[in-house]
Scaffold this active site. Structure first.
Site, short mmCIF file in Angstrom:
data_model
loop_
_atom_site.label_atom_id
_atom_site.label_comp_id
_atom_site.label_asym_id
_atom_site.label_seq_id
_atom_site.Cartn_x
_atom_site.Cartn_y
_atom_site.Cartn_z
CG HIS B 74 -2.00 -0.96 1.50
ND1 HIS B 74 -2.76 -1.31 0.66
CD2 HIS B 74 -1.72 -2.31 2.21
CE1 HIS B 74 -3.71 -2.10 0.30
NE2 HIS B 74 -3.28 -2.84 1.38
CB CYS B 171 -30.25 2.44 19.26
SG CYS B 171 -29.82 0.59 18.95
CB CYS B 216 -25.08 1.08 24.17
SG CYS B 216 -25.45 2.77 23.71
#
Lengths: 106, 255
Positions: B74, B171, B216
């Protein structure tokens, strides 16, 4: 070797007050926490930091378990002469690391 | 002529105002204290830069039997990785499912370098991810327009709307309906994933979006989905579409 980020001005005028910043990657394990197995995790903190200009102490700090991980210290010094700044961290389990940076005062 | 220009300028201003009104999205950055904002703004104060520096070293370090580093294929990440984080999660044809940036890095390691995979949330994977994502800082989040992603994104949206856990919360109930209000002492953010991996002061470490999402799940007392599992990737895909156009902030600092 722990990763260290040093911020030293590339050039300073004589008498100028400059800010030096030094951050080091370190877990700062307090010794009060318990791991998933319920056993207390041994304390692993940095105990002291010192900055020297050609051997003369210009800044030092003691660190304690309440200090957060990856301690970042910023301090000021008056640039009076060029030289080599040596940064030393010492801690538990024989931790010791030294880094250097060039201070160029015009 | 001058008058016409003035009219045009007014029209442009009005259009910008309308756009600002339409886009009520705000990054969690806007809700942080000035001290934490300063920590993110200044790379010399940002503790995540310690991990980025590790990532840069890993980018150059050979891995696998052929001893090839990321840089061998890369080249300079600053050019080759620009914009890559903004278009992930992206579809992987071999796995026939979307993958996150962290998984993509891992796939490149196992397929091309034939090196051992990096564990999710391991320091090395987070460091590489942060280094790659840093190259997209400031670019708008641009989810790929790939029809193969559509069903996964739709399932991600369903998950976003799905009540779950012992608290029976979805959510959207916090992050859409009650965003900007407080939960305990903290402002509830709108939940735009613009700066991952983030340095979270509570974690005292760098962590991925999946770690945050699992937090969460734990918060609403639901079973935690596995790292790199399709549930979390689908959710990430939906969140990327929801935050499309917002600038990448990686490596962000959050309280």
């Amino acid at each position: 070797m722990a990763r260290v980020l040093l911020t030293v001005p590339a050039a300073a005028k004589r008498g100028e007050i400059i800010e030096i910043r030094a951050a080091i990657a370190h877990p700062m394990e307090t010794g009060y926490r318990r791991g998933a197995d319920g056993q207390r995790l041994p304390r692993d903190i940095l105990r002291s930091f010192a900055c020297r200009l050609d051997g003369d102490l210009v800044f030092a700090a003691e660190l304690f378990p309440a200090v957060a991980a990856n301690p970042y210290l910023a301090f000021h010094l008056r640039a009076t002469r060029s030289g080599t700044l040596t940064f030393t961290w010492e801690g538990d389990a024989g931790f010791a690391q030294t880094e250097t940076a060039r201070l160029a005062v015009a | 002529m001058r008058r016409r220009l003035g009219v045009l300028a007014c029209a442009a201003l009005a259009a910008a105002a309308v756009q600002a009104q339409q886009d009520a999205r705000r990054s969690g950055f806007a809700d942080m204290s000035p001290a934490t904002q300063a920590m993110q703004r200044d790379d010399t104060q940002n503790p995540a830069m310690l991990f980025v520096a590790d990532g840069e070293a890993l980018w150059q370090r050979p891995a696998g039997p052929e001893g090839k580093a990321c840089a061998a294929c890369h080249g300079d990440a600053r050019a080759s990785m620009r914009g890559v984080a903004a278009r992930h999660p992206a579809f992987d044809a071999t796995l026939a499912r979307p993958v996150t940036l962290g998984e993509r890095i891992d796939l490149c390691r196992t397929r091309r370098q034939r090196a051992d995979p990096l564990r999710p949330e391991s320091a090395d994977r987070l460091a590489l991810e942060a280094y790659v994502a840093l190259q997209s800082r400031g670019l708008p989040i641009a989810p790929p327009d790939d029809p193969r992603l559509a069903p996964f994104r739709a399932r991600g949206e369903e998950r976003y709307q799905q009540r779950l856990g012992q608290l029976d919360l979805a959510c959207f109930q916090c992050h859409d309906d009650h965003a900007g209000k407080r939960l305990g002492g903290s402002v509830i953010p709108q939940g735009h994933a613009t700066g991952y991996p983030i340095y979270r002061l509570e974690w005292q470490a760098l962590g991925s979006l999946q770690r945050r999402l699992r937090n969460c799940y734990g918060g609403v007392r639901a079973a935690l989905p596995p790292f790199d599992g399709v549930e979390l990737v689908e959710l990430e895909l939906f969140l990327a579409a929801r935050a499309a156009g917002m600038p990448v902030e990686t490596p962000a600092v959050r309280p």
